[in-house]
Scaffold this motif. Structure first.
Motif, PDB file in Angstrom:
ATOM      1  N   LYS A 120      -2.813   1.925   9.275  1.00 45.26           N
ATOM      2  CA  LYS A 120      -3.621   2.982   8.654  1.00 45.26           C
ATOM      3  C   LYS A 120      -2.772   4.145   8.127  1.00 45.26           C
ATOM      4  CE  LYS A 120      -7.789   1.828  11.268  1.00 45.26           C
ATOM      5  NZ  LYS A 120      -7.789   0.513  10.780  1.00 45.26           N
ATOM      6  N   ILE A 121      -1.665   3.782   7.478  1.00 44.60           N
ATOM      7  CA  ILE A 121      -0.796   4.763   6.840  1.00 44.60           C
ATOM      8  C   ILE A 121      -1.194   4.820   5.363  1.00 44.60           C
ATOM      9  CG2 ILE A 121       1.580   5.322   6.188  1.00 44.60           C
ATOM     10  CD1 ILE A 121       2.471   3.659   8.677  1.00 44.60           C
ATOM     11  N   PRO A 122      -1.668   5.966   4.896  1.00 44.80           N
ATOM     12  CA  PRO A 122      -2.076   6.049   3.484  1.00 44.80           C
ATOM     13  C   PRO A 122      -0.874   5.934   2.549  1.00 44.80           C
ATOM     14  CG  PRO A 122      -2.272   8.195   4.556  1.00 44.80           C
ATOM     15  CD  PRO A 122      -1.855   7.222   5.609  1.00 44.80           C
ATOM     16  N   PHE A 123      -1.099   5.307   1.399  1.00 39.79           N
ATOM     17  CA  PHE A 123      -0.049   5.147   0.397  1.00 39.79           C
ATOM     18  C   PHE A 123      -0.675   5.018  -0.975  1.00 39.79           C
ATOM     19  CE2 PHE A 123      -1.267   0.894   1.585  1.00 39.79           C
ATOM     20  CZ  PHE A 123      -1.239   0.175   0.402  1.00 39.79           C
ATOM     21  N   LEU A 124       0.140   5.261  -1.992  1.00 40.26           N
ATOM     22  CA  LEU A 124      -0.275   5.108  -3.378  1.00 40.26           C
ATOM     23  C   LEU A 124       0.444   3.912  -3.976  1.00 40.26           C
ATOM     24  CD1 LEU A 124       0.193   8.826  -4.511  1.00 40.26           C
ATOM     25  CD2 LEU A 124      -1.971   7.709  -3.993  1.00 40.26           C
ATOM     26  N   ILE A 125      -0.201   3.261  -4.915  1.00 42.40           N
ATOM     27  CA  ILE A 125       0.456   2.237  -5.728  1.00 42.40           C
ATOM     28  C   ILE A 125       0.640   2.823  -7.109  1.00 42.40           C
ATOM     29  CG2 ILE A 125       0.168   0.019  -6.915  1.00 42.40           C
ATOM     30  CD1 ILE A 125      -1.100  -1.092  -4.395  1.00 42.40           C
ATOM     31  N   GLU A 126       1.871   2.724  -7.634  1.00 41.49           N
ATOM     32  CA  GLU A 126       2.183   3.197  -8.976  1.00 41.49           C
ATOM     33  C   GLU A 126       2.320   1.992  -9.883  1.00 41.49           C
ATOM     34  OE1 GLU A 126       4.914   3.651 -12.260  1.00 41.49           O
ATOM     35  OE2 GLU A 126       5.376   2.560 -10.441  1.00 41.49           O
ATOM     36  N   ALA A 178       7.455  -5.285  -1.033  1.00 41.93           N
ATOM     37  CA  ALA A 178       6.288  -4.416  -1.225  1.00 41.93           C
ATOM     38  C   ALA A 178       5.087  -4.957  -0.463  1.00 41.93           C
ATOM     39  CB  ALA A 178       5.968  -4.281  -2.710  1.00 41.93           C
ATOM     40  N   MET A 179       4.881  -6.261  -0.511  1.00 41.07           N
ATOM     41  CA  MET A 179       3.755  -6.858   0.211  1.00 41.07           C
ATOM     42  C   MET A 179       3.886  -6.635   1.717  1.00 41.07           C
ATOM     43  SD  MET A 179       3.218 -10.420  -1.800  1.00 41.07           S
ATOM     44  CE  MET A 179       2.533 -10.503  -3.433  1.00 41.07           C
ATOM     45  N   TYR A 221      -8.635  -5.207 -10.297  1.00 40.70           N
ATOM     46  CA  TYR A 221      -8.149  -5.778  -9.041  1.00 40.70           C
ATOM     47  C   TYR A 221      -8.482  -4.919  -7.820  1.00 40.70           C
ATOM     48  CZ  TYR A 221      -5.789  -9.274 -11.824  1.00 40.70           C
ATOM     49  OH  TYR A 221      -5.531 -10.311 -12.683  1.00 40.70           O
ATOM     50  N   GLY A 222      -9.528  -4.094  -7.916  1.00 46.10           N
ATOM     51  CA  GLY A 222     -10.057  -3.444  -6.729  1.00 46.10           C
ATOM     52  C   GLY A 222      -9.764  -1.982  -6.522  1.00 46.10           C
ATOM     53  N   ALA A 223      -9.067  -1.331  -7.428  1.00 44.04           N
ATOM     54  CA  ALA A 223      -8.806   0.106  -7.279  1.00 44.04           C
ATOM     55  C   ALA A 223     -10.082   0.895  -7.520  1.00 44.04           C
ATOM     56  CB  ALA A 223      -7.723   0.550  -8.258  1.00 44.04           C
ATOM     57  N   ASP A 224     -10.236   1.988  -6.786  1.00 43.28           N
ATOM     58  CA  ASP A 224     -11.363   2.897  -6.963  1.00 43.28           C
ATOM     59  C   ASP A 224     -10.997   3.865  -8.092  1.00 43.28           C
ATOM     60  OD1 ASP A 224     -13.181   5.028  -6.843  1.00 43.28           O
ATOM     61  OD2 ASP A 224     -13.112   5.171  -4.659  1.00 43.28           O
ATOM     62  N   GLU A 225     -11.700   3.757  -9.215  1.00 44.02           N
ATOM     63  CA  GLU A 225     -11.348   4.551 -10.398  1.00 44.02           C
ATOM     64  C   GLU A 225     -11.327   6.051 -10.119  1.00 44.02           C
ATOM     65  OE1 GLU A 225     -12.142   4.543 -15.192  1.00 44.02           O
ATOM     66  OE2 GLU A 225     -13.501   3.438 -13.894  1.00 44.02           O
ATOM     67  N   SER A 226     -12.128   6.521  -9.181  1.00 43.51           N
ATOM     68  CA  SER A 226     -12.152   7.958  -8.879  1.00 43.51           C
ATOM     69  C   SER A 226     -10.882   8.429  -8.173  1.00 43.51           C
ATOM     70  CB  SER A 226     -13.384   8.307  -8.033  1.00 43.51           C
ATOM     71  OG  SER A 226     -13.250   7.778  -6.719  1.00 43.51           O
ATOM     72  N   HIS A 231      -6.334  -8.039  -2.871  1.00 45.23           N
ATOM     73  CA  HIS A 231      -6.049  -7.612  -1.494  1.00 45.23           C
ATOM     74  C   HIS A 231      -4.999  -6.507  -1.480  1.00 45.23           C
ATOM     75  CE1 HIS A 231      -5.119  -7.775   2.776  1.00 45.23           C
ATOM     76  NE2 HIS A 231      -3.841  -7.891   2.422  1.00 45.23           N
ATOM     77  N   PHE A 232      -3.883  -6.730  -2.182  1.00 46.37           N
ATOM     78  CA  PHE A 232      -2.798  -5.756  -2.129  1.00 46.37           C
ATOM     79  C   PHE A 232      -3.121  -4.499  -2.922  1.00 46.37           C
ATOM     80  CE2 PHE A 232      -0.548  -9.572  -0.743  1.00 46.37           C
ATOM     81  CZ  PHE A 232       0.061  -9.062   0.392  1.00 46.37           C
ATOM     82  N   ILE A 233      -3.661  -4.635  -4.112  1.00 46.62           N
ATOM     83  CA  ILE A 233      -3.965  -3.455  -4.929  1.00 46.62           C
ATOM     84  C   ILE A 233      -5.052  -2.604  -4.284  1.00 46.62           C
ATOM     85  CG2 ILE A 233      -4.922  -2.700  -7.160  1.00 46.62           C
ATOM     86  CD1 ILE A 233      -3.334  -5.015  -8.444  1.00 46.62           C
ATOM     87  N   SER A 234      -6.089  -3.223  -3.783  1.00 49.30           N
ATOM     88  CA  SER A 234      -7.206  -2.448  -3.207  1.00 49.30           C
ATOM     89  C   SER A 234      -6.867  -1.821  -1.855  1.00 49.30           C
ATOM     90  CB  SER A 234      -8.450  -3.331  -3.078  1.00 49.30           C
ATOM     91  OG  SER A 234      -8.244  -4.335  -2.098  1.00 49.30           O
ATOM     92  N   SER A 235      -5.734  -2.181  -1.261  1.00 51.07           N
ATOM     93  CA  SER A 235      -5.335  -1.618   0.037  1.00 51.07           C
ATOM     94  C   SER A 235      -4.862  -0.174  -0.048  1.00 51.07           C
ATOM     95  CB  SER A 235      -4.214  -2.464   0.652  1.00 51.07           C
ATOM     96  OG  SER A 235      -4.669  -3.748   0.960  1.00 51.07           O
TER      97      SER A 235
END
Length: 191
Positions: free
Chosen positions: A103-109, A92-93, A150-155, A128-132
């Motif tokens: 610059k490929i968009p992705f989601l983390i579940e 995953a890393m 760990y850096g996720a944007d709540e919105s 680093h990994f979560i906020s990416s």
């Protein structure tokens, strides 16, 4: 819509989830390995009905984690959406770094996570990994708090219903008070 979901091993409750999700999209699930060393061999998924299961070749690094460099080739093959289910495995890393750099968009579940007192290095690695990610899928309030820590944007966190319960596991009606008492006594549960 072609969707890639990256997972470590085919745990039965996850395969059930993928079979449901696969009803709504053209789903491919990559698995890093077939089993975990700390699980009973009987703990295996039944069938892959509504999605394509792709088992990668790699090196085991922990009981249920592997390094599979093949993930880069899979990502390059083209998907409309990519979901990383578990950001902390070497595979995953590697996938996250590749997508971040290209610059490929992705989601983390995430279907859980407890904020811990990490040392500074571990905190920044997780951040680093979560906020990416460009978005996050959360199974509940505590998971959302974990992701934000760990850096996720709540919105850009999207809650989704995730459960390992099957319909046959759910009682049709609540047990009576007498029945609850009888079960407690039978199971030797103190009140």
């Amino acid at each position: 819509m072609k969707v890639l979901f990256m997972a470590n091993i085919p745990s039965p409750y996850r395969v059930d989830f993928f079979n449901e999700l696969g009803k709504y999209c053209d789903l491919t699930v990559t698995f890093e390995g077939e089993t975990a060393t700390d699980r009973d061999k009987k703990w295996k998924a039944a069938e892959y009905k509504n999605f394509k299961a792709h088992f990668m070749k790699g090196f085991r690094t922990k009981s249920d984690q592997f390094l599979c460099v093949e993930i880069v080739k899979v990502i390059k093959s083209g998907f409309d959406r990519i979901i990383v289910g578990g950001y902390s495995t070497p595979t995953a890393m590697l996938g996250i770094e590749y997508m971040r750099l290209h610059k490929i968009p992705f989601l983390i579940e995430a279907d859980g996570g407890l904020i811990s007192q990490d040392n500074i290095l571990k905190y920044f690695i997780k951040k680093h990994f979560i906020s990416s990610a460009s978005g996050w899928l959360s199974s509940g309030k505590m998971t959302t708090k974990y992701l934000v820590h760990y850096g996720a944007d709540e919105s850009r966190i999207y809650s989704y219903p995730f459960t390992s319960l099957r319909e046959q596991d759910i009682l049709k009606k609540a047990p009576s008070t007498d029945e609850k008492l009888r079960l407690r006594q039978k199971l030797k549960i103190c009140m």
